[in-house]
Motif scaffolding. Sequence first.
Motif, mmCIF file in Angstrom:
data_model
loop_
_atom_site.group_PDB
_atom_site.id
_atom_site.type_symbol
_atom_site.label_atom_id
_atom_site.label_comp_id
_atom_site.label_asym_id
_atom_site.label_seq_id
_atom_site.Cartn_x
_atom_site.Cartn_y
_atom_site.Cartn_z
ATOM 1 N N ASP A 37 0.987 -1.064 0.109
ATOM 2 C CA ASP A 37 -0.003 -0.077 0.007
ATOM 3 C C ASP A 37 0.787 1.213 0.206
ATOM 4 N N GLY A 38 0.823 1.883 0.934
ATOM 5 C CA GLY A 38 1.533 3.329 0.967
ATOM 6 C C GLY A 38 0.956 4.573 0.674
ATOM 7 N N ASN A 39 -0.299 4.477 0.212
ATOM 8 C CA ASN A 39 -1.118 5.672 -0.464
ATOM 9 C C ASN A 39 -0.886 6.875 0.613
ATOM 10 N N ASN A 40 -0.599 7.980 0.055
ATOM 11 C CA ASN A 40 -0.339 9.291 0.826
ATOM 12 C C ASN A 40 -1.538 10.111 0.349
ATOM 13 N N GLN A 41 -2.452 10.034 -0.744
ATOM 14 C CA GLN A 41 -3.454 10.986 -1.185
ATOM 15 C C GLN A 41 -4.487 10.287 -0.260
ATOM 16 N N ALA A 42 -5.120 11.341 0.440
ATOM 17 C CA ALA A 42 -6.423 10.728 1.427
ATOM 18 C C ALA A 42 -7.683 10.100 0.817
ATOM 19 N N ASN A 84 -1.721 0.249 -3.252
ATOM 20 C CA ASN A 84 -2.760 -0.413 -3.593
ATOM 21 C C ASN A 84 -4.167 -0.628 -2.736
ATOM 22 N N PHE A 85 -4.464 0.591 -2.279
ATOM 23 C CA PHE A 85 -5.778 0.666 -1.627
ATOM 24 C C PHE A 85 -6.989 0.761 -2.940
ATOM 25 N N ILE A 86 -7.845 -0.309 -2.857
ATOM 26 C CA ILE A 86 -8.634 -0.181 -4.053
ATOM 27 C C ILE A 86 -9.761 0.800 -3.684
ATOM 28 N N ASP A 87 -10.043 1.427 -4.881
ATOM 29 C CA ASP A 87 -11.150 2.543 -4.942
ATOM 30 C C ASP A 87 -10.469 3.742 -4.342
ATOM 31 N N ALA A 88 -9.377 3.742 -3.937
ATOM 32 C CA ALA A 88 -8.444 4.944 -3.605
ATOM 33 C C ALA A 88 -8.459 6.129 -4.759
ATOM 34 N N PRO A 89 -8.209 7.212 -4.360
ATOM 35 C CA PRO A 89 -7.800 8.355 -5.503
ATOM 36 C C PRO A 89 -6.290 8.281 -5.949
ATOM 37 N N LYS A 90 -6.216 8.636 -7.226
ATOM 38 C CA LYS A 90 -4.802 8.956 -7.567
ATOM 39 C C LYS A 90 -4.302 10.130 -6.599
ATOM 40 N N HIS A 91 -2.903 10.359 -6.755
ATOM 41 C CA HIS A 91 -2.121 11.300 -6.110
ATOM 42 C C HIS A 91 -2.094 12.653 -6.671
ATOM 43 N N ASN A 96 3.391 11.733 -3.797
ATOM 44 C CA ASN A 96 3.374 10.346 -4.127
ATOM 45 C C ASN A 96 4.764 9.758 -3.589
ATOM 46 N N TYR A 97 4.899 9.241 -2.124
ATOM 47 C CA TYR A 97 6.252 8.937 -1.759
ATOM 48 C C TYR A 97 6.580 7.510 -2.167
ATOM 49 N N MET A 98 5.427 6.805 -2.549
ATOM 50 C CA MET A 98 5.889 5.347 -3.047
ATOM 51 C C MET A 98 6.414 5.476 -4.294
ATOM 52 N N ALA A 99 5.518 6.322 -5.472
ATOM 53 C CA ALA A 99 6.343 6.385 -6.538
ATOM 54 C C ALA A 99 7.610 6.771 -6.676
ATOM 55 N N ASP A 100 7.891 7.764 -5.659
ATOM 56 C CA ASP A 100 9.580 8.355 -5.711
ATOM 57 C C ASP A 100 10.305 7.134 -5.229
ATOM 58 N N GLY A 101 10.045 6.299 -4.275
ATOM 59 C CA GLY A 101 10.730 5.261 -3.883
ATOM 60 C C GLY A 101 10.738 4.294 -4.703
ATOM 61 N N PHE A 116 6.237 -2.725 -12.776
ATOM 62 C CA PHE A 116 5.804 -1.858 -11.559
ATOM 63 C C PHE A 116 4.495 -1.054 -11.920
ATOM 64 N N PHE A 117 3.520 -1.029 -10.793
ATOM 65 C CA PHE A 117 2.237 -0.496 -11.061
ATOM 66 C C PHE A 117 1.875 0.407 -10.145
ATOM 67 N N ASP A 118 1.528 1.517 -10.426
ATOM 68 C CA ASP A 118 0.817 2.693 -9.286
ATOM 69 C C ASP A 118 -0.725 2.119 -9.402
ATOM 70 N N VAL A 119 -1.187 1.525 -8.554
ATOM 71 C CA VAL A 119 -2.428 1.085 -8.661
ATOM 72 C C VAL A 119 -3.710 2.045 -8.976
ATOM 73 N N PRO A 120 -3.824 3.253 -8.475
ATOM 74 C CA PRO A 120 -4.905 3.854 -8.506
ATOM 75 C C PRO A 120 -4.721 4.735 -10.009
ATOM 76 N N GLU A 121 -3.684 4.829 -10.552
ATOM 77 C CA GLU A 121 -3.540 5.249 -11.873
ATOM 78 C C GLU A 121 -4.041 4.481 -12.949
ATOM 79 N N ASN A 122 -4.186 3.278 -12.756
ATOM 80 C CA ASN A 122 -4.725 2.234 -13.537
ATOM 81 C C ASN A 122 -4.973 0.832 -13.098
ATOM 82 N N PRO A 123 -6.135 0.719 -11.917
ATOM 83 C CA PRO A 123 -6.280 -0.421 -11.227
ATOM 84 C C PRO A 123 -6.430 -1.770 -12.046
#
Length: 475
Positions: A37-42, A84-91, A96-101, A116-123
């Motif tokens: 996971d690691g989502n930072n966008q609320a 990987n929070f399903i139904d969560a918004p994009k950053h 987006n600390y996970m993408a940076d890492g 590698f996949f940023d899930v909210p961008e294209n679940p």
Amino acid sequence: MKSKLLVCVIILVTLSPNFIESQALNYNNNRIAISADGNNQADNHPEARWPRADPDDWGGTPAALAILAKVSKQNKLVHFSYNNFIDAPKHTTETNYMADGVNGAIKRWSYDASCFFDVPENPDAAITHLASEISKSTAQNPLYFIHMGPSEFFYLAIKQVIGQGNTESLNDLYVISHSGYNDNHLRRKAHHTMKEAISLSGNRIKYKKIKDQNACDIPEKLWCSGTNFTPFYWMRDHNDESIQWIYSRMHFHPDRKGADISDAGMVYYLLFNDENGNLTKLKSLFSDGITIKNQIEEKNGLLVFEAERFKLKGQWKMGYNSNASKSKYIYYNGPNAYKKVNMDNKISYSFKINNPGEYTVKWTMRQPEGERGTDKGNDAYIYLSDDMGSAGDKKTLYYEKFYGRSGNEFVLNGLLEVHDLGHKWLTAKFPSAGEYTINLVGRSKGLQIDRIVMFKDIDIEEVEDIIKNISETVK
């Protein structure tokens, strides 16, 4: 006899763990998938218990990828999804600390960015990719899945595998978890737990929950020390910049609780069959830094590398086909650019030459279906940095058209078409041993490239035979 046995045991125990790889869950250099996971966008949905993820993944992900790189398992990582929070918004408004890492790890340790996949961008793409990797699983080719985030993402991939009629592949899927939170946390009431995912599989999935890798109040025990960064200072002070960088990734937690890389303990367990990994053992593993061992280099007058090693940007995309080496190729998906070189579609890769001299440059390519044998979908612009390329006796000082033709197979070919010179073989004149760079720019829509090949003092027919048995020339 007893004294000899004792000596052997002492040697095995004292060896650095990078020299001893045990086989947790019968792991034997098999494919690995990870989802975090690691989502930072609320995520402010009323059913979401917490709007954001625990920021431990911001440091744990780079640490996990560093461990894999240390033991040269980059090519075994076939899927990594994050946020990987399903139904969560994009950053959109938060960093987006996970993408940076993730992007930092890809750059430093030569990972395949297409995995590698940023899930909210294209679940859908992320779920489908994991499902496709699971579906490949057999007793001879199992998949080991490391569970670093809530279970809904994994559940949806399992559901897709079953829906596609690949249920039997789940018999050869191994799951490693350490967290009741990851197994059971529901972002929405309709989401599912790990237990439900296993049940959906008909209990085919082989599940292993190791001990919780957190022990933040006993930092010498496992992988967490809460707000106390002292146990991690060896990273800060390491002479390898990439290890210093891991340390820097732990400092974004709003309450300074980022001294926690506990999820990396699951990777350590998989590789070393040790669920009691800790920062002292990690320091030993990283004692001499992280050396990338898979750099492409020329050997005995031959250099071969997979086209997916290019860092794709612009309109270059990844393709998948069993006719390609390692079942992957790249293709240009932009508009035809016959009159102008569009540097937005430039891709590059650097390689090492050990034996200087004049090399013939070719590729293995294929035209898109429906255009094979024509002049469509068959060329790109090519340039060897520092003017190393030549068309006959004339240096190529800029990007020139490089083309081939194919049937259904990827074909070893490649000719330059240079104004006033006509059609010439491309050669590269490397004056000394060292690192050189090849650059491509998209020219005709649909061109598919599998590998780049360079050779000297070898007949092209011999090269064709050699590359049937090797995919690349690596260090």
